[in-house]
Design an enzyme around this catalytic site. Structure first.
Site, PDB file in Angstrom:
ATOM      1  CD  GLU A  15     -77.250   8.930  -8.961  1.00  0.00           C
ATOM      2  OE1 GLU A  15     -76.827   8.170  -9.844  1.00  0.00           O
ATOM      3  OE2 GLU A  15     -76.797   8.953  -7.806  1.00  0.00           O
ATOM      4  CB  SER A 194     -75.496  10.315 -11.815  1.00  0.00           C
ATOM      5  OG  SER A 194     -76.029   9.025 -11.977  1.00  0.00           O
ATOM      6  CB  SER A 338     -77.313   0.997 -18.685  1.00  0.00           C
ATOM      7  OG  SER A 338     -77.953   2.187 -19.093  1.00  0.00           O
TER       8      SER A 338
END
Length: 393
Positions: A15, A194, A338
């Site tokens: 990631e 993810s 985020s």
């Protein structure tokens, strides 16, 4: 004086690129009236770099060129302060040491988000944002977190785990998975994020392929029942052991059976001129749910946050089986993509304020640590001898 915050991203993880996006998003939104930011890029070899272009997303189109014009650094504990020191150090000229007040890891995945990096920072003695070592490690392990949450009556799907040794006898492994889980089955690397390496299988051939793929990302693979009529709901939680609150809920949309890496990070990339990390996922905010279900999910999210001993901001993913109406905890992201700012802005917390709260939580925890005794004065070494003695035996 402004507080100096080292925002760290990248690292030896599948990631890596997602982390760079999340880290630079954070850099762009930190309150520069209160904080002086130091962008710190971690390479895929776990080397640390600083420089004028390290905080610019466009510079990562040519990482070799970026590193060539940047400075490699090492972390050094110098008594009552921690600094980033150039390596190798030049006799004359060159970069001076940079003192850091708080480390802000914005990293994702194995080798980084799993407690490895914060363990290093804790050893250095620098305040850091986010979960401590234990909660980060447990939060990365999908099997262990299920065990913890079962103990506090948060519903999770039963599963079976397979280790590399089991992989040597594939037929037996497949038989066990079919007997204990059946079809459809979801196969996951036990400690990836993810949605990397995650897939659904509806028959033995697909199960074989999915397990092969999952074992390329981890040494332990988890198999659990796959929900056919699946609705995924995410909730972020912000706080620490003395108080935590849940965000508004979201329903992310997926193109296949489960939300994939492509859904999360590439679905809108081409349309928007570049990926914006988890902020670019197609989603519905707030999720269209009855008020009672919304409150139940938020309650479970806060309880899971506390049971796992979390700190800072996390995102907790839930599953609803629309065929039965049953709700299940799926997984926790201790450093969410985020930083889940897109769930806090509609909840009345601008990204700048979210980042400020995270840094203040880190400093609050550091002050708590100062009141804990970690050493014990003793004269045992004055009389220590190995002249035939066997230590404490």
């Amino acid at each position: 004086m402004k507080t100096r915050v080292a925002v760290m991203y990248g690292g030896r993880s599948v990631e890596h690129e997602v982390s760079v996006i999340s880290g630079i998003q954070a850099l762009m939104n930190i309150d520069t009236d209160k904080y002086e930011t130091i962008p710190v890029y971690i390479t895929k070899q776990n080397e640390f770099y600083v420089g004028d272009d390290i905080g610019k997303i466009e510079a990562y189109k040519d990482i070799d060129g970026l590193l060539a014009r940047s400075q490699k650094v090492v972390w050094v504990n110098e008594g009552d302060k921690v600094v980033l020191s150039p390596y190798p150090k030049k006799m004359f000229g060159g970069m001076k040491d940079i003192e850091v007040d708080v480390a802000f890891p914005v990293v994702h995945g194995t080798n980084e988000e799993d407690g490895t990096l914060v363990g290093f920072l804790k050893t250095l003695g620098i305040p850091f944002v986010g979960c401590d070592v234990t909660s980060a490690a447990v939060g990365m392990d999908k099997y262990i977190q299920k065990c913890v949450l079962k103990d506090v009556d948060i519903p999770v799907l039963d599963c079976v785990c397979f280790h590399e040794d089991d992989y040597a006898d594939m037929e037996k492994l497949l038989d066990t998975a079919e007997q204990k889980v059946g079809y459809p089955a979801v196969i996951k690397p036990v400690n990836s994020g993810s949605s990397v390496g995650i897939s659904m299988a509806r028959n033995r051939e697909e199960l074989t392929k999915s397990i092969d793929d999952a074992f390329t990302y981890a040494s332990i693979v988890l198999v659990e029942h796959g929900i056919e009529k699946l609705k995924e709901i995410n909730c972020s939680v912000l706080g620490d052991d003395s108080g935590a609150k849940a965000s508004i809920l979201e329903e992310p949309f997926h193109t296949k059976d489960i939300l994939s890496y492509k859904d999360k990070y590439e679905s809108n990339g081409a349309k928007s001129g570049g990926s914006k990390g988890m902020a670019s996922v197609q989603r519905k905010i707030p999720a269209d749910l009855p008020e009672e279900t919304t409150k139940q999910i938020q309650d479970y999210a806060v309880r899971a946050f506390k049971a796992l001993g979390c700190n800072g901001v996390v995102r907790i993913d839930f599953m609803i089986d629309e065929a039965t109406g049953k709700l299940y905890f799926n997984e926790i992201n201790t450093i969410p993509g985020s930083l889940s700012f897109y769930l806090w802005e509609p909840s009345g917390v601008p990204y700048k304020d979210l980042l400020d709260q995270l840094i203040q939580l880190a400093l609050k925890r550091a002050r708590k640590y100062q009141n804990i005794t970690f050493t014990f004065d003793t004269n045992i070494l004055n009389s220590a001898s190995f002249g035939g003695a066997k230590g404490v035996k």
